[in-house]
Write a protein that holds these residues in place. Structure first.
Motif, mmCIF file in Angstrom:
data_model
loop_
_atom_site.group_PDB
_atom_site.id
_atom_site.type_symbol
_atom_site.label_atom_id
_atom_site.label_comp_id
_atom_site.label_asym_id
_atom_site.label_seq_id
_atom_site.Cartn_x
_atom_site.Cartn_y
_atom_site.Cartn_z
ATOM 1 N N GLU A 163 0.789 -1.150 0.017
ATOM 2 C CA GLU A 163 -0.024 -0.174 -0.114
ATOM 3 C C GLU A 163 0.753 1.125 -0.003
ATOM 4 O O GLU A 163 0.491 2.174 -0.635
ATOM 5 N N TRP A 164 1.974 1.231 0.815
ATOM 6 C CA TRP A 164 2.945 2.426 0.721
ATOM 7 C C TRP A 164 3.403 2.553 -0.546
ATOM 8 O O TRP A 164 3.331 3.918 -0.959
ATOM 9 N N ILE A 165 3.871 1.783 -1.198
ATOM 10 C CA ILE A 165 4.445 2.115 -2.373
ATOM 11 C C ILE A 165 3.446 2.411 -3.557
ATOM 12 O O ILE A 165 3.647 3.121 -4.481
ATOM 13 N N GLU A 166 2.316 1.806 -3.450
ATOM 14 C CA GLU A 166 1.404 2.062 -4.355
ATOM 15 C C GLU A 166 0.853 3.682 -4.204
ATOM 16 O O GLU A 166 0.653 4.365 -5.162
ATOM 17 N N VAL A 167 0.787 4.056 -3.104
ATOM 18 C CA VAL A 167 0.671 5.630 -2.744
ATOM 19 C C VAL A 167 1.631 6.404 -3.284
ATOM 20 O O VAL A 167 1.518 7.427 -4.045
ATOM 21 N N ASP A 178 -7.972 9.459 -5.385
ATOM 22 C CA ASP A 178 -8.418 8.886 -3.825
ATOM 23 C C ASP A 178 -7.686 7.439 -3.618
ATOM 24 O O ASP A 178 -7.606 6.602 -4.740
ATOM 25 N N TYR A 179 -7.382 7.148 -2.480
ATOM 26 C CA TYR A 179 -6.789 5.569 -2.211
ATOM 27 C C TYR A 179 -7.316 5.126 -0.896
ATOM 28 O O TYR A 179 -7.363 6.140 -0.038
ATOM 29 N N LYS A 180 -7.796 4.255 -0.863
ATOM 30 C CA LYS A 180 -8.368 3.484 0.407
ATOM 31 C C LYS A 180 -8.012 2.021 0.813
ATOM 32 O O LYS A 180 -8.180 1.096 -0.478
ATOM 33 N N LYS A 187 -7.114 11.167 0.563
ATOM 34 C CA LYS A 187 -8.140 12.040 0.124
ATOM 35 C C LYS A 187 -7.657 12.964 -1.197
ATOM 36 O O LYS A 187 -6.721 14.008 -0.723
ATOM 37 N N ASP A 188 -7.988 12.835 -2.274
ATOM 38 C CA ASP A 188 -7.697 13.854 -3.436
ATOM 39 C C ASP A 188 -6.241 14.096 -3.159
ATOM 40 O O ASP A 188 -5.800 15.363 -3.311
ATOM 41 N N GLY A 189 -5.205 13.065 -3.438
ATOM 42 C CA GLY A 189 -3.790 13.029 -3.306
ATOM 43 C C GLY A 189 -3.252 13.798 -4.396
ATOM 44 O O GLY A 189 -3.927 13.697 -5.604
#
Length: 395
Positions: A163-167, A178-180, A187-189
């Motif tokens: 998840e960290w690297i995907e963000v 957006d990523y959850k 929110k609205d990265g």
């Protein structure tokens, strides 16, 4: 065009035509990779690191990878206890170098991915596209405890890492998103500037478990691991490339780490090895690290224990490269022929040992065709080897 082709066309040093790529490992921490109490001029400070990096550029090395460390391991040497934080280290090295590729190493649970992505983009601008990311899940419980948490379970750690690297990748490539996930909700990265290098900063990882290798195969460009033999090096490289392609339709390369003791004669090289490893090795910190890795030395043979412990003391478990320039070159050429892309080197005393290596080993690698010649513009340095306290015979 593949991702690797884009890296090559952009002139990324990690994808140049050298069959054997070279870097160094851990110049930002005390003792670098050697768990020893031997005397050395090496210090993990800015001035020393600047001199090392500029010497490497002159000799044509490809990269530097720092160690992320938040506290030492203890023992008389407090191995790696004095250290330069890796993002600020990379920014400072970017400002005083021109060609060498720099990595920052991030314990992912200690830095939010939005903060990490922004810092890397900033260093990308300073370095003009020469920054990459070494991703580490975080395995030292006393370090993780400093951040108010506890070490994640092994597979859970790699779920967090994914998840960290995907963000981070979205921050580098998308305008608004957006990523959850289980661990992050964005929110609205958004981020500007984005990294300038194509296609993005190089990603590396050294996960050795099934979960770790799958993480590396899915997200990174280089998988790092230790060598046991040249046959193992070939099998590891073949298996990692197959895993990445079959599971994720991606390319991946392999890279390793080695410690070097190079002297005019074989006896001189082994004398110094015996001195810094067998006479001056920090056995107390070695015991601490063996316990951290859950290594049951009591169930192993005395011969295995001796070799294992010595490799840790000599260079964090790296591949042993000890001998004359010709013997050192032969061992490095063997790594290149195994299919491994390159190796990070470590020395006990960088400023006193690297000049000899650069002057006497690099030309042999060029003659063998595993590295291309470079233009050496600086004057030769006076070489003074670190000295052992007494003469020790070759084993």
């Amino acid at each position: 065009m593949s991702r690797f082709d884009v890296f090559r066309e952009a002139g990324n040093p990690m994808f140049n035509d050298n069959q054997l790529k070279l870097g160094i490992f851990g110049p930002n921490v005390n003792n670098s990779c050697a768990m020893t109490l031997a005397e050395t001029t090496f210090k993990p400070d800015f001035e020393t690191n600047k001199n090392i990096a500029q010497m490497m550029e002159n000799a044509g090395y490809e990269c530097i990878v720092p160690v992320a460390r938040w506290r030492g391991f203890g023992g008389p040497s407090n191995f790696n206890g004095q250290c330069m934080e890796t993002f600020t280290w990379a920014a400072s090295m970017a400002a005083v170098t021109k060609k060498i590729y720099l990595f920052t190493t991030s314990h992912m649970p200690t830095v939010h991915p939005i903060v990490a992505s922004k810092m890397i983009s900033t260093i990308d601008d300073i370095s003009k596209g020469r920054i990459g990311l070494n991703t580490v899940v975080g395995w030292f419980p006393r370090e993780m405890g400093m951040f108010g948490g506890k070490k994640l379970g092994h597979d859970q750690g790699y779920e967090f890492a994914a998840e960290w690297i995907e963000v981070v990748l979205k921050m580098w490539s998308e305008q608004f998103f957006d990523y959850k996930g289980e661990y992050f909700e964005i929110k609205d990265g958004w981020q500007e500037p984005k990294p300038s290098q194509s296609p993005r900063p190089v990603l590396i990882n050294a996960g050795s478990s099934k979960a770790g290798m799958n993480f590396a195969a899915k997200y990174t460009d280089f998988h790092f691991s230790f060598l046991e033999s040249m046959n193992q090096a070939r099998e590891w490289t073949t298996n990692m490339k197959k895993l990445a392609w079959d599971s994720y339709h991606r390319e991946i390369n392999t890279f390793t780490t080695s410690f070097v003791v190079c002297r005019p004669t074989e006896k001189e090289a082994w004398d110094y090895y015996n001195y810094y490893v067998r006479e001056k090795g920090d056995d107390e910190v070695t015991d601490i690290i063996c316990e951290l890795f859950n290594i049951d030395t009591a169930s192993q043979s005395p011969e295995f224990n001796k070799k294992f412990r010595e490799n840790f003391i000599a260079g964090w478990g790296g591949w042993a490269i000890v001998g004359t320039p010709e013997q050192v070159a032969e061992k490095l050429i063997a790594i290149a022929k195994s299919g491994v892309s390159g190796t990070l080197l470590s020395f006990v005393d960088y400023m006193n040992e690297m000049p000899y290596f650069n002057e006497h080993v690099m030309p042999l690698l060029e003659q063998a065709g595993v590295r291309h010649p470079v233009n050496h513009n600086s004057e030769k340095q006076v070489i003074t080897f670190p000295k052992q306290q007494k003469e020790i015979l070759v084993p």
